[in-house]
Design a protein around this motif. Structure first.
Motif, PDB file in Angstrom:
ATOM      1  N   LEU A 193       0.804  -1.222   0.000  1.00  0.00           N
ATOM      2  CA  LEU A 193       0.000   0.000   0.000  1.00  0.00           C
ATOM      3  C   LEU A 193       0.836   1.270   0.000  1.00  0.00           C
ATOM      4  O   LEU A 193       0.283   2.374   0.026  1.00  0.00           O
ATOM      5  CB  LEU A 193      -0.944   0.013   1.205  1.00  0.00           C
ATOM      6  N   GLY A 194       2.150   1.145   0.010  1.00  0.00           N
ATOM      7  CA  GLY A 194       3.008   2.313  -0.145  1.00  0.00           C
ATOM      8  C   GLY A 194       3.295   3.097   1.115  1.00  0.00           C
ATOM      9  O   GLY A 194       3.973   4.130   1.062  1.00  0.00           O
ATOM     10  N   VAL A 195       2.819   2.610   2.277  1.00  0.00           N
ATOM     11  CA  VAL A 195       3.045   3.394   3.506  1.00  0.00           C
ATOM     12  C   VAL A 195       4.522   3.398   3.889  1.00  0.00           C
ATOM     13  O   VAL A 195       5.020   4.357   4.492  1.00  0.00           O
ATOM     14  CB  VAL A 195       2.169   2.868   4.658  1.00  0.00           C
ATOM     15  N   GLY A 196       5.255   2.336   3.537  1.00  0.00           N
ATOM     16  CA  GLY A 196       6.689   2.323   3.800  1.00  0.00           C
ATOM     17  C   GLY A 196       7.442   3.286   2.908  1.00  0.00           C
ATOM     18  O   GLY A 196       8.436   3.898   3.327  1.00  0.00           O
ATOM     19  N   ALA A 197       6.987   3.448   1.674  1.00  0.00           N
ATOM     20  CA  ALA A 197       7.604   4.412   0.770  1.00  0.00           C
ATOM     21  C   ALA A 197       7.430   5.831   1.296  1.00  0.00           C
ATOM     22  O   ALA A 197       8.353   6.658   1.236  1.00  0.00           O
ATOM     23  CB  ALA A 197       7.000   4.274  -0.628  1.00  0.00           C
ATOM     24  N   VAL A 198       6.250   6.107   1.836  1.00  0.00           N
ATOM     25  CA  VAL A 198       6.008   7.426   2.432  1.00  0.00           C
ATOM     26  C   VAL A 198       6.913   7.633   3.644  1.00  0.00           C
ATOM     27  O   VAL A 198       7.466   8.719   3.852  1.00  0.00           O
ATOM     28  CB  VAL A 198       4.523   7.573   2.806  1.00  0.00           C
ATOM     29  N   LEU A 199       7.086   6.592   4.453  1.00  0.00           N
ATOM     30  CA  LEU A 199       7.979   6.680   5.609  1.00  0.00           C
ATOM     31  C   LEU A 199       9.405   7.014   5.159  1.00  0.00           C
ATOM     32  O   LEU A 199      10.101   7.830   5.787  1.00  0.00           O
ATOM     33  CB  LEU A 199       7.965   5.363   6.382  1.00  0.00           C
TER      34      LEU A 199
END
Length: 278
Positions: free
Chosen positions: A77-83
């Motif tokens: 879901l891309g939440v790690g990329a945002v982090l």
């Protein structure tokens, strides 16, 4: 939908949407890094989200990604990329996922940042073994709990070396069969894992020896290849959390015994692409 997506992967990350399962939370899909979280009490949903975020921090902290162009292989879901962008100062991150439904979910989940700073965050559909990127396009490559799904670690190693610039760095975390597992007294580790854990029986997860990944990275000329076990910070905390929630199936509780029996462990694998002539 790509026609080469394994059916179990297609189902779990498509219509079943693993991120919505009670064992996960906060948009993350990983087993978590539980160091610093007390296991002497019932664990909360907030503890679970923190553990998953901390697994990303464990990986991203090994990369020194400030102002770097990064790619996350198996971004969910891309939440790690945002982090990586917001907490670790990456100049940009492209999230890659083999499942088009996950890519669309990631775009919807992160629509705000995509609108505010499209140059810093993006998503693409593609396989770890055939990345849709140019040679030397990235300074950093990382992957969090996706490599257990990769079918061909040698091809992943070749692609990782190709898309990293000289001097670029890589970090992969996932669960693998430890070196020497055949000495644990069990004949056929893969078959034993399939008997204990449905994710291996269904073909969702692959019983890759950790040496298959480190060997693949060595073979393509990456240097400083290291594998660090972090299983002690993953499996006990995960199992303690699972013991306190209702689940439709019981088999995930078998991960901890498999670890204790020497059949499975969790690793952070790091490497870098050498600078030519350096």
């Amino acid at each position: 939908m790509r026609d080469d997506v394994v059916p179990a992967v297609r189902a779990v990350y498509g219509e079943q949407d693993l991120s919505s399962a009670p064992a996960f939370g906060g948009g993350f899909i990983n087993f978590g890094h539980w160091e610093g979280i007390s296991l002497d009490r019932p664990l909360t949903a907030e503890d679970r989200v923190r553990s998953q975020r901390d697994l990303y921090r464990c990986v991203l902290g090994a990369l020194d990604g400030a102002d770097a162009r990064g790619v996350e292989v198996g971004c969910g879901l891309g939440v790690g990329a945002v982090l990586a962008v917001e907490e670790f100062g990456f100049a940009s991150v492209t999230g890659l996922d083999i499942h088009p439904e996950q890519v669309e979910r990631a775009r919807r989940a992160n629509a705000g940042l995509l609108a505010r700073a499209p140059e810093r965050l993006g998503f693409a559909c593609g396989a770890a073994e055939r990345m849709p990127f140019g040679d030397g396009e990235f300074d950093r490559l990382y992957s969090v709990e996706a490599a257990q799904h990769f079918r061909d670690l040698a091809a992943f190693g070749r692609e990782a070396a190709r898309v990293l610039r000289p001097g670029g760095r890589l970090a992969v975390t996932s669960f693998f069969v430890p070196d020497g597992a055949e000495d644990a007294g069990v004949a056929g580790v893969g078959a034993e894992l399939a008997a204990r854990l449905d994710s291996f029986a269904s073909g969702l997860d692959v019983a890759h020896p950790v040496t298959s990944l480190t060997g693949a990275l060595d073979a393509v000329g990456l240097s400083d290849v290291r594998a660090e076990s972090i299983g002690g910070h993953v499996w006990p905390g995960l199992d303690h959390f699972l013991s306190g929630i209702d689940q439709p199936v019981r088999w995930p509780r078998n991960f901890l015994p498999a670890y204790r029996d020497g059949l499975l462990d969790y690793y952070v694998v790091t490497a870098r692409r050498p600078v030519e002539g350096g």
